[in-house]
Design an enzyme around this catalytic site. Structure first.
Site, PDB file in Angstrom:
ATOM      1  N   GLY A  67     -65.016  33.931 -49.674  1.00 25.44           N
ATOM      2  CA  GLY A  67     -65.748  32.785 -49.141  1.00 25.44           C
ATOM      3  C   GLY A  67     -66.188  32.931 -47.703  1.00 25.44           C
ATOM      4  O   GLY A  67     -66.964  32.115 -47.200  1.00 25.44           O
ATOM      5  N   GLU A  68     -65.681  33.953 -47.004  1.00 26.39           N
ATOM      6  CA  GLU A  68     -66.120  34.145 -45.617  1.00 26.39           C
ATOM      7  C   GLU A  68     -67.595  34.529 -45.588  1.00 26.39           C
ATOM      8  O   GLU A  68     -68.116  35.105 -46.543  1.00 26.39           O
ATOM      9  CB  GLU A  68     -65.279  35.250 -44.947  1.00 26.39           C
ATOM     10  N   ARG A 102     -71.655  10.746 -34.301  1.00 27.44           N
ATOM     11  CA  ARG A 102     -71.316   9.324 -34.444  1.00 27.44           C
ATOM     12  C   ARG A 102     -69.876   9.007 -34.033  1.00 27.44           C
ATOM     13  O   ARG A 102     -69.590   7.879 -33.688  1.00 27.44           O
ATOM     14  CB  ARG A 102     -71.581   8.873 -35.895  1.00 27.44           C
ATOM     15  N   GLN A 103     -68.997   9.993 -34.084  1.00 27.98           N
ATOM     16  CA  GLN A 103     -67.620   9.734 -33.593  1.00 27.98           C
ATOM     17  C   GLN A 103     -67.653   9.988 -32.086  1.00 27.98           C
ATOM     18  O   GLN A 103     -67.244  11.045 -31.592  1.00 27.98           O
ATOM     19  CB  GLN A 103     -66.616  10.646 -34.315  1.00 27.98           C
ATOM     20  N   HIS A 105     -77.797  11.085 -32.262  1.00 23.91           N
ATOM     21  CA  HIS A 105     -77.217   9.746 -32.351  1.00 23.91           C
ATOM     22  C   HIS A 105     -76.530   9.412 -31.030  1.00 23.91           C
ATOM     23  O   HIS A 105     -75.356   9.753 -30.820  1.00 23.91           O
ATOM     24  CB  HIS A 105     -76.226   9.644 -33.511  1.00 23.91           C
ATOM     25  N   ASP A 128     -79.307  -1.994 -36.179  1.00 21.27           N
ATOM     26  CA  ASP A 128     -78.187  -2.212 -35.250  1.00 21.27           C
ATOM     27  C   ASP A 128     -78.644  -1.900 -33.830  1.00 21.27           C
ATOM     28  O   ASP A 128     -79.749  -1.397 -33.616  1.00 21.27           O
ATOM     29  CB  ASP A 128     -76.966  -1.360 -35.643  1.00 21.27           C
ATOM     30  N   LYS A 131     -74.940  -4.977 -36.475  1.00 25.81           N
ATOM     31  CA  LYS A 131     -74.222  -4.390 -37.620  1.00 25.81           C
ATOM     32  C   LYS A 131     -72.746  -4.270 -37.281  1.00 25.81           C
ATOM     33  O   LYS A 131     -72.378  -3.918 -36.160  1.00 25.81           O
ATOM     34  CB  LYS A 131     -74.802  -3.003 -37.924  1.00 25.81           C
ATOM     35  N   ARG A 138     -69.464  -2.225 -38.801  1.00 25.87           N
ATOM     36  CA  ARG A 138     -69.053  -1.224 -39.797  1.00 25.87           C
ATOM     37  C   ARG A 138     -67.663  -1.561 -40.297  1.00 25.87           C
ATOM     38  O   ARG A 138     -66.724  -1.681 -39.529  1.00 25.87           O
ATOM     39  CB  ARG A 138     -69.116   0.193 -39.207  1.00 25.87           C
TER      40      ARG A 138
HETATM   41  C1  R5P Z   1     -75.083   4.673 -37.260  1.00 22.99           C
HETATM   42  O1  R5P Z   1     -75.050   3.711 -36.510  1.00 22.99           O
HETATM   43  C2  R5P Z   1     -76.370   5.317 -37.653  1.00 22.99           C
HETATM   44  O2  R5P Z   1     -77.385   5.012 -36.735  1.00 22.99           O
HETATM   45  C3  R5P Z   1     -76.820   4.917 -39.041  1.00 22.99           C
HETATM   46  O3  R5P Z   1     -77.162   3.543 -39.056  1.00 22.99           O
HETATM   47  C4  R5P Z   1     -75.751   5.169 -40.053  1.00 22.99           C
HETATM   48  O4  R5P Z   1     -75.080   6.356 -39.802  1.00 22.99           O
HETATM   49  C5  R5P Z   1     -76.301   5.169 -41.444  1.00 22.99           C
HETATM   50  O5  R5P Z   1     -75.269   5.453 -42.329  1.00 22.99           O
HETATM   51  P1  R5P Z   1     -75.295   4.901 -43.794  1.00 22.99           P
HETATM   52  O6  R5P Z   1     -76.619   5.296 -44.406  1.00 22.99           O
HETATM   53  O7  R5P Z   1     -74.132   5.586 -44.462  1.00 22.99           O
HETATM   54  O8  R5P Z   1     -75.114   3.425 -43.723  1.00 22.99           O
END
Ligand code: R5P
Length: 292
Positions: free
Chosen positions: A35-36, A93-94, A127, A170, A193, A195
């Site tokens: 797999g490498e 995103r994290q 992002h 959002d 939004k 989450r």
């Molecule tokens: C997060 O805030 C991003 O801007 C997107 O809104 C988000 O990652 C979309 O993810 P999903 O389609 O899983 O809701």
């Protein structure tokens, strides 16, 4: 400047190089039985600046290893500098340690890219939320270019003159949605939004307008859950048709089909993550960014 590429975006690398008038070094790859990964870059890079295209969507860990191997190959062959061209940058995103014991993945991933031997990075519509600038994440020179003007022009060609509202799901989407709204000369609304989980979000009610065409704009679509929630709210207010635009369409777990079933009409996206909805190419903006 020379251009080479990983397996995630050969076509985009070639298209960008063609526009910029740069030569492309072919790469080949295979997997060892365990797999490498094995990669090889063809051509002479000694003393040259090289742009390595590798998008990091859908299979980021494997693509990152492939990228690191390509960089080591060209560094070992004596290139002068390495520019990472990462059309979709994963792990952004994290951008916070939300709970004790969590990594700050955006920065940890940036360190991996840098320490692979990267001198400079170019990405598309990163992002950016809790970090407001790419330079807060990377320690090397970093440029975040946008596909939104291209997406807006593409949409305007088909719908100029129509009454359209642009909606961002959002707070952080405002940076992308407002670029599109400006080109379309449309009203812009940004929702809130919350989450609730990886596949679960709640968005605020729609209290504006009625009945016109709506275009949802976000940086990325993963499970599609965010946009599905917004579509449901817009439908309650009688908006129709409802289109969606995103720079990065990951569309995991049947997201496209679920968005269609929820009432999405058209999806406009780019080739940062190549797929059937990549109707807009980011090659012109990347060509400009890598041009000497
Ligand atoms: C997060 O805030 C991003 O801007 C997107 O809104 C988000 O990652 C979309 O993810 P999903 O389609 O899983 O809701």
């Amino acid at each position: 400047m020379l251009v080479t590429y990983g397996s995630s975006c050969e076509a985009l690398a070639r298209a960008s190089a063609k526009i910029a008038g740069l030569n492309v070094l072919d790469t080949s790859r295979r997997r060892f039985p365990d797999g490498e990964q094995y990669v090889r870059v063809d051509g002479d890079v000694r003393g040259q600046d090289v742009a390595v295209f590798q998008s990091l969507g859908l299979n980021p860990d494997s693509y990152l290893v492939e990228y690191a191997l390509i960089v080591d190959a060209i560094r070992g062959a004596g290139c002068r500098s390495v520019t990472a061209v990462v059309p979709y940058l994963a792990y952004a995103r994290q951008d916070k340690r939300f709970r004790d014991g969590e990594p700050l993945s955006a920065k940890a991933f940036a360190r991996l890219i840098e320490r692979a031997g990267t001198d400079r990075i170019i990405t598309v519509d990163m992002h950016l939320h809790r970090f407001s600038r790419i330079s807060e994440v990377f320690d090397i020179p970093a440029e975040n270019v946008s596909a939104m003007p291209l997406i807006a022009e593409h949409y305007a060609k088909a719908h100029r003159g129509e009454s359209i509202v642009v909606v961002g799901p959002d707070m952080e989407s405002e940076q992308w949605a407002k670029q599109v709204a400006a080109t379309l000369s449309s009203r812009l609304y940004v929702l809130e939004k919350e989450r609730l989980g990886d596949r679960d979000v709640r968005v605020s009610d729609v209290s504006f307008g009625k009945g016109s065409r709506a275009l949802l704009v976000d940086d990325m679509i993963s499970t599609g859950k965010t946009l599905m929630e917004v579509i449901a709210k817009l439908r309650l207010q009688g908006f129709s048709p409802i289109d969606a635009a995103a720079a990065h369409s990951l569309l995991v777990e049947g997201a496209y089909e679920r968005l269609k079933a929820a009432g999405m009409s058209e999806l406009i996206s780019t080739d940062t993550v190549p797929g059937p909805h990549s109707s807009v190419s980011v090659a012109p903006v990347l060509a400009r960014a890598i041009s000497p």
